[in-house]
Design a protein around this motif. Structure first.
Motif, PDB file in Angstrom:
ATOM      1  N   MET A 214      35.124  46.196  55.751  1.00  0.00           N
ATOM      2  CA  MET A 214      34.564  45.199  56.598  1.00  0.00           C
ATOM      3  C   MET A 214      35.070  43.686  56.037  1.00  0.00           C
ATOM      4  SD  MET A 214      31.458  43.525  57.506  1.00  0.00           S
ATOM      5  CE  MET A 214      30.815  44.902  58.622  1.00  0.00           C
ATOM      6  N   ALA A 215      35.974  42.992  56.478  1.00  0.00           N
ATOM      7  CA  ALA A 215      36.586  42.022  55.927  1.00  0.00           C
ATOM      8  C   ALA A 215      35.144  40.678  55.391  1.00  0.00           C
ATOM      9  CB  ALA A 215      37.484  40.555  56.607  1.00  0.00           C
ATOM     10  N   GLN A 216      34.834  40.642  54.378  1.00  0.00           N
ATOM     11  CA  GLN A 216      33.371  39.011  54.062  1.00  0.00           C
ATOM     12  C   GLN A 216      34.353  37.756  54.447  1.00  0.00           C
ATOM     13  OE1 GLN A 216      33.786  39.129  49.797  1.00  0.00           O
ATOM     14  NE2 GLN A 216      32.538  40.981  49.667  1.00  0.00           N
ATOM     15  N   ARG A 217      32.588  37.547  55.335  1.00  0.00           N
ATOM     16  CA  ARG A 217      33.035  35.904  55.213  1.00  0.00           C
ATOM     17  C   ARG A 217      33.637  35.321  54.477  1.00  0.00           C
ATOM     18  NH1 ARG A 217      28.535  32.248  58.447  1.00  0.00           N
ATOM     19  NH2 ARG A 217      27.707  32.485  56.630  1.00  0.00           N
ATOM     20  N   VAL A 218      33.119  34.612  53.336  1.00  0.00           N
ATOM     21  CA  VAL A 218      33.031  34.336  52.181  1.00  0.00           C
ATOM     22  C   VAL A 218      33.507  35.145  51.199  1.00  0.00           C
ATOM     23  CG1 VAL A 218      32.470  32.514  50.359  1.00  0.00           C
ATOM     24  CG2 VAL A 218      31.702  32.244  52.720  1.00  0.00           C
ATOM     25  N   HIS A 219      34.188  35.091  50.270  1.00  0.00           N
ATOM     26  CA  HIS A 219      34.610  36.181  49.021  1.00  0.00           C
ATOM     27  C   HIS A 219      34.035  35.662  47.455  1.00  0.00           C
ATOM     28  CE1 HIS A 219      37.625  37.898  51.009  1.00  0.00           C
ATOM     29  NE2 HIS A 219      38.248  37.166  51.574  1.00  0.00           N
ATOM     30  N   ARG A 220      33.074  37.219  47.105  1.00  0.00           N
ATOM     31  CA  ARG A 220      32.489  36.250  46.381  1.00  0.00           C
ATOM     32  C   ARG A 220      32.939  36.556  44.759  1.00  0.00           C
ATOM     33  NH1 ARG A 220      26.790  33.620  47.307  1.00  0.00           N
ATOM     34  NH2 ARG A 220      26.868  33.426  49.687  1.00  0.00           N
ATOM     35  N   PRO A 221      33.811  36.692  43.847  1.00  0.00           N
ATOM     36  CA  PRO A 221      34.142  37.167  43.246  1.00  0.00           C
ATOM     37  C   PRO A 221      33.943  36.568  41.751  1.00  0.00           C
ATOM     38  CG  PRO A 221      36.077  35.179  43.179  1.00  0.00           C
ATOM     39  CD  PRO A 221      34.564  35.420  44.488  1.00  0.00           C
ATOM     40  N   ARG A 222      33.539  38.445  41.500  1.00  0.00           N
ATOM     41  CA  ARG A 222      32.851  38.107  39.520  1.00  0.00           C
ATOM     42  C   ARG A 222      33.446  38.577  38.939  1.00  0.00           C
ATOM     43  NH1 ARG A 222      31.468  43.301  43.199  1.00  0.00           N
ATOM     44  NH2 ARG A 222      33.574  44.253  42.106  1.00  0.00           N
ATOM     45  N   GLU A 223      34.618  37.339  38.618  1.00  0.00           N
ATOM     46  CA  GLU A 223      34.977  37.612  37.880  1.00  0.00           C
ATOM     47  C   GLU A 223      36.960  37.107  37.909  1.00  0.00           C
ATOM     48  OE1 GLU A 223      36.395  41.226  35.603  1.00  0.00           O
ATOM     49  OE2 GLU A 223      37.073  42.440  37.160  1.00  0.00           O
ATOM     50  N   ASP A 224      37.902  36.104  36.617  1.00  0.00           N
ATOM     51  CA  ASP A 224      38.568  36.398  36.661  1.00  0.00           C
ATOM     52  C   ASP A 224      39.723  36.626  37.395  1.00  0.00           C
ATOM     53  OD1 ASP A 224      38.645  32.991  36.256  1.00  0.00           O
ATOM     54  OD2 ASP A 224      37.615  33.965  34.206  1.00  0.00           O
ATOM     55  N   ALA A 225      39.380  37.789  37.261  1.00  0.00           N
ATOM     56  CA  ALA A 225      40.778  39.076  37.620  1.00  0.00           C
ATOM     57  C   ALA A 225      40.572  39.111  39.225  1.00  0.00           C
ATOM     58  CB  ALA A 225      40.854  40.185  37.006  1.00  0.00           C
ATOM     59  N   GLU A 226      39.554  39.340  39.895  1.00  0.00           N
ATOM     60  CA  GLU A 226      39.042  39.239  40.983  1.00  0.00           C
ATOM     61  C   GLU A 226      39.090  38.142  41.902  1.00  0.00           C
ATOM     62  OE1 GLU A 226      35.777  40.571  44.187  1.00  0.00           O
ATOM     63  OE2 GLU A 226      35.131  40.602  41.644  1.00  0.00           O
ATOM     64  N   PHE A 227      39.052  36.442  41.240  1.00  0.00           N
ATOM     65  CA  PHE A 227      39.608  35.586  42.117  1.00  0.00           C
ATOM     66  C   PHE A 227      41.129  35.931  42.061  1.00  0.00           C
ATOM     67  CE2 PHE A 227      41.026  31.172  41.683  1.00  0.00           C
ATOM     68  CZ  PHE A 227      40.679  30.708  42.452  1.00  0.00           C
ATOM     69  N   ASP A 228      42.098  35.679  41.104  1.00  0.00           N
ATOM     70  CA  ASP A 228      43.271  35.646  41.096  1.00  0.00           C
ATOM     71  C   ASP A 228      43.494  37.314  42.013  1.00  0.00           C
ATOM     72  OD1 ASP A 228      43.279  33.747  38.923  1.00  0.00           O
ATOM     73  OD2 ASP A 228      43.771  35.632  37.552  1.00  0.00           O
ATOM     74  N   PHE A 229      43.402  37.960  41.909  1.00  0.00           N
ATOM     75  CA  PHE A 229      43.626  39.036  43.250  1.00  0.00           C
ATOM     76  C   PHE A 229      43.208  38.736  44.788  1.00  0.00           C
ATOM     77  CE2 PHE A 229      42.785  42.968  45.739  1.00  0.00           C
ATOM     78  CZ  PHE A 229      43.520  43.623  45.631  1.00  0.00           C
ATOM     79  N   ILE A 230      41.793  37.700  44.528  1.00  0.00           N
ATOM     80  CA  ILE A 230      42.308  37.770  46.742  1.00  0.00           C
ATOM     81  C   ILE A 230      42.872  36.598  46.438  1.00  0.00           C
ATOM     82  CG2 ILE A 230      40.359  35.834  47.136  1.00  0.00           C
ATOM     83  CD1 ILE A 230      37.933  37.406  46.373  1.00  0.00           C
ATOM     84  N   LEU A 231      42.998  35.712  45.621  1.00  0.00           N
ATOM     85  CA  LEU A 231      45.221  34.312  45.490  1.00  0.00           C
ATOM     86  C   LEU A 231      45.528  35.213  45.593  1.00  0.00           C
ATOM     87  CD1 LEU A 231      43.896  31.351  43.092  1.00  0.00           C
ATOM     88  CD2 LEU A 231      43.708  31.670  45.554  1.00  0.00           C
ATOM     89  N   LYS A 232      46.154  36.290  45.776  1.00  0.00           N
ATOM     90  CA  LYS A 232      47.128  37.087  45.205  1.00  0.00           C
ATOM     91  C   LYS A 232      47.360  38.040  46.695  1.00  0.00           C
ATOM     92  CE  LYS A 232      50.243  40.572  43.862  1.00  0.00           C
ATOM     93  NZ  LYS A 232      50.160  41.602  42.017  1.00  0.00           N
ATOM     94  N   MET A 233      45.997  38.595  46.703  1.00  0.00           N
ATOM     95  CA  MET A 233      46.363  39.133  49.016  1.00  0.00           C
ATOM     96  C   MET A 233      46.094  37.873  50.168  1.00  0.00           C
ATOM     97  SD  MET A 233      46.874  41.830  47.392  1.00  0.00           S
ATOM     98  CE  MET A 233      47.488  42.656  48.930  1.00  0.00           C
ATOM     99  N   SER A 234      45.933  36.970  49.329  1.00  0.00           N
ATOM    100  CA  SER A 234      45.633  36.561  50.618  1.00  0.00           C
ATOM    101  C   SER A 234      46.492  35.405  51.088  1.00  0.00           C
ATOM    102  CB  SER A 234      45.160  35.168  50.836  1.00  0.00           C
ATOM    103  OG  SER A 234      44.702  34.252  51.925  1.00  0.00           O
TER     104      SER A 234
END
Length: 112
Positions: A1-21
């Motif tokens: 299920m997709a999240q309405r607002v992503h909440r990355p726990r660290e920089d690597a997760e933030f970068d992953f969200i950017l890359k996948m969007s």
């Protein structure tokens, strides 16, 4: 299920969200120091509604400054809350301070 607002726990997760969007990303940076808490809570509500309204056209990411220091530095964040609109990882617009829903809509519509 997709999240309405992503909440990355660290920089690597933030970068992953950017890359996948596949759509532009609205990254809003929040802080936990006393003067930032209330404006950041307001932005949580505003961006939550915007995420629903712009679903499919925008990815919303709530970014805690202390958890994602590299992203904070990369985008020149100096205060919270701050919003950065990113296209393919590059900042195209940046604003600092709490905004109303109408102000966020205008900010996005001017740059999407």
């Amino acid at each position: 299920m997709a999240q309405r607002v992503h909440r990355p726990r660290e920089d690597a997760e933030f970068d992953f969200i950017l890359k996948m969007s596949k759509v532009p990303v609205l990254a809003y940076f929040t802080g936990t120091w006393p003067k930032a808490i209330e404006p950041c809570r307001v932005m949580d509500l505003v961006v939550g509604g915007i995420a629903d309204e712009y679903a499919g056209r925008l990815t919303a990411v709530r970014t805690d400054i202390t958890r994602c220091p590299a992203a904070t530095e990369r985008y020149g964040i100096t205060g919270a809350p701050s919003c950065v609109l990113l296209k393919e990882g590059a900042a195209v617009a940046h604003v600092t301070g709490a905004m109303t829903t109408a102000e966020v809509r205008t900010f996005l519509d001017d740059h999407l």
